[in-house]
Design a protein around this motif. Structure first.
Motif, short mmCIF file in Angstrom:
data_model
loop_
_atom_site.label_atom_id
_atom_site.label_comp_id
_atom_site.label_asym_id
_atom_site.label_seq_id
_atom_site.Cartn_x
_atom_site.Cartn_y
_atom_site.Cartn_z
N ARG A 129 59.45 48.81 7.41
CA ARG A 129 60.02 49.12 8.73
C ARG A 129 59.81 47.95 9.69
O ARG A 129 60.66 47.63 10.50
CB ARG A 129 59.39 50.41 9.29
CG ARG A 129 59.74 51.65 8.52
CD ARG A 129 61.18 52.09 8.79
NE ARG A 129 61.32 52.65 10.12
CZ ARG A 129 62.38 52.48 10.90
NH1 ARG A 129 63.38 51.75 10.48
NH2 ARG A 129 62.44 53.01 12.09
N TRP A 130 58.61 47.31 9.57
CA TRP A 130 58.30 46.16 10.41
C TRP A 130 59.36 45.07 10.19
O TRP A 130 59.92 44.50 11.11
CB TRP A 130 56.89 45.65 10.09
CG TRP A 130 56.45 44.46 10.91
CD1 TRP A 130 56.92 43.18 10.82
CD2 TRP A 130 55.47 44.45 11.95
NE1 TRP A 130 56.28 42.37 11.74
CE2 TRP A 130 55.38 43.12 12.44
CE3 TRP A 130 54.64 45.44 12.50
CZ2 TRP A 130 54.51 42.75 13.46
CZ3 TRP A 130 53.76 45.06 13.53
CH2 TRP A 130 53.71 43.74 13.99
N GLN A 131 59.63 44.83 8.89
CA GLN A 131 60.59 43.76 8.57
C GLN A 131 62.00 44.11 9.04
O GLN A 131 62.76 43.23 9.45
CB GLN A 131 60.57 43.48 7.06
CG GLN A 131 59.31 42.72 6.68
CD GLN A 131 59.12 42.56 5.19
OE1 GLN A 131 59.66 43.34 4.40
NE2 GLN A 131 58.34 41.57 4.78
N GLU A 132 62.32 45.39 9.03
CA GLU A 132 63.66 45.79 9.50
C GLU A 132 63.80 45.50 11.00
O GLU A 132 64.83 45.00 11.47
CB GLU A 132 63.87 47.29 9.22
CG GLU A 132 65.29 47.71 9.53
CD GLU A 132 65.52 49.22 9.47
OE1 GLU A 132 66.64 49.64 9.74
OE2 GLU A 132 64.56 49.98 9.15
N VAL A 133 62.73 45.81 11.75
CA VAL A 133 62.77 45.53 13.20
C VAL A 133 62.89 44.03 13.44
O VAL A 133 63.68 43.58 14.28
CB VAL A 133 61.51 46.12 13.90
CG1 VAL A 133 61.45 45.69 15.35
CG2 VAL A 133 61.53 47.64 13.81
N MET A 134 62.14 43.24 12.69
CA MET A 134 62.23 41.77 12.85
C MET A 134 63.63 41.28 12.48
O MET A 134 64.17 40.37 13.11
CB MET A 134 61.18 41.06 11.98
CG MET A 134 59.74 41.35 12.38
SD MET A 134 59.33 40.88 14.07
CE MET A 134 59.17 39.14 13.93
#
Ligand code: NDP
Length: 265
Positions: free
Chosen positions: A130-135
């Motif tokens: 999810r972190w990578q999706e936001v980035m």
């Protein structure tokens, strides 16, 4: 805000807005069109973009006294570009640049508005995926689009590259990890591009921090807050019009809030 733009402020300008289907991006698209711009509406939900398109088209074909006007030319009509920024690749961004180039030959404004809030969790419980999706949505997509579209902004006599930050882009907020970090990095990216272009380009690069605004993202981030206590996206439009139009030619490499704008006027 006391800035009163003339009705033709953005006449003849081609402006691409990401996240144009909802919230602040929707208000910005309607406002830019009202002030004369040809808007390219990008977003991930086609039905929302179609509803913005219909509203703009209706306003363009209806006079103030309710009578119908001739249909606008194809170069003035809005365009819809469905695009999921969570999946955008460099090839997609380059393809978009080619199609804008063949249709208009230049771009006068690029408003990076779309963003994802992500999870509201302590760092140690954050899902890395999810972190990578936001980035990806908040940082890498604006990077890819800026990289591909900068040559078209350079073709404009008065190009504007406008990024959207947030308060958490200069002061991190607990439990909004990826969102905070993405906005920090976005501020860095915008200021880096501004620094590089300062003396070599007519393109002006700035950031907007809209502050607390009545949208679905804000409601998700602060569910206990009464939305009626917040300003509407429409109330911010003088600032957006200023930064996308000719009056901000001298602004470069700055982060604008409602307060900095008020002090300027
Ligand atoms: P909204 O959630 O109302 O709108 C966000 C927009 O981004 C929507 O149109 C959404 O599309 C689009 N979007 C989200 N994910 C993607 C994706 N993967 N691909 C393409 N489009 C996507 O947010 P706001 O209007 O509140 O926020 C606009 C900007 O302002 C953001 O950059 C936000 O960080 C910033 N901001 C907002 C504040 C506030 O209080 N509202 C405060 C500070 C900053 P869809 O509708 O299809 O989901």
């Amino acid at each position: 805000m006391d800035y009163v733009p003339p009705k033709n402020l953005l006449a003849g300008r081609i402006i691409l807005i990401t996240g144009a289907g909802d919230g602040i991006g929707r208000a910005a698209a309607l406002s830019c069109a009202r002030y004369g711009a040809t808007v390219i509406l990008s977003g991930r939900t086609t039905e929302k973009l179609e509803s913005v398109y219909d509203e703009i088209y209706h306003a363009m074909t209806t006079s103030d006294d309710g009578l119908s006007r001739p249909a606008p030319s194809s170069t003035m009509s809005p365009t819809i570009v469905p695009m999921d920024l969570a999946r955008i690749t460099q090839a997609d961004a380059q393809q978009l640049a080619r199609s804008i180039d063949s249709q208009y030959g230049r771009l006068d404004g690029l408003l990076h508005n779309a963003a994802l809030l992500g999870e509201r969790l302590p760092f140690e419980h954050t899902s890395i995926e999810r972190w990578q999706e936001v980035m990806q949505v908040n940082l890498h997509a604006p990077l890819l689009l800026s990289h591909a579209l900068l040559p078209l902004l350079e073709c404009s006599d008065d190009g504007r590259l406008l990024f959207t930050s947030a308060g958490v882009g200069s002061k991190p907020r607990a439990y909004l990890g990826a969102y905070s970090v993405s906005k920090y990095a976005l501020e860095g990216l915008a200021k880096l591009i501004a620094d590089e272009l300062e003396k070599t380009s007519k393109v002006r690069v700035n950031l907007i921090n809209p502050g607390s605004t009545r949208t679905s993202m804000r409601a998700t981030a602060f569910p206990a807050e009464d939305p009626q206590t917040l300003k509407t996206p429409e109330a911010l439009m003088p600032l957006y019009l200023y930064l996308l139009g000719p009056d901000s030619r001298q602004e470069h490499g700055r982060t604008f809030t409602e307060d900095t704008f008020r002090r300027l006027l």
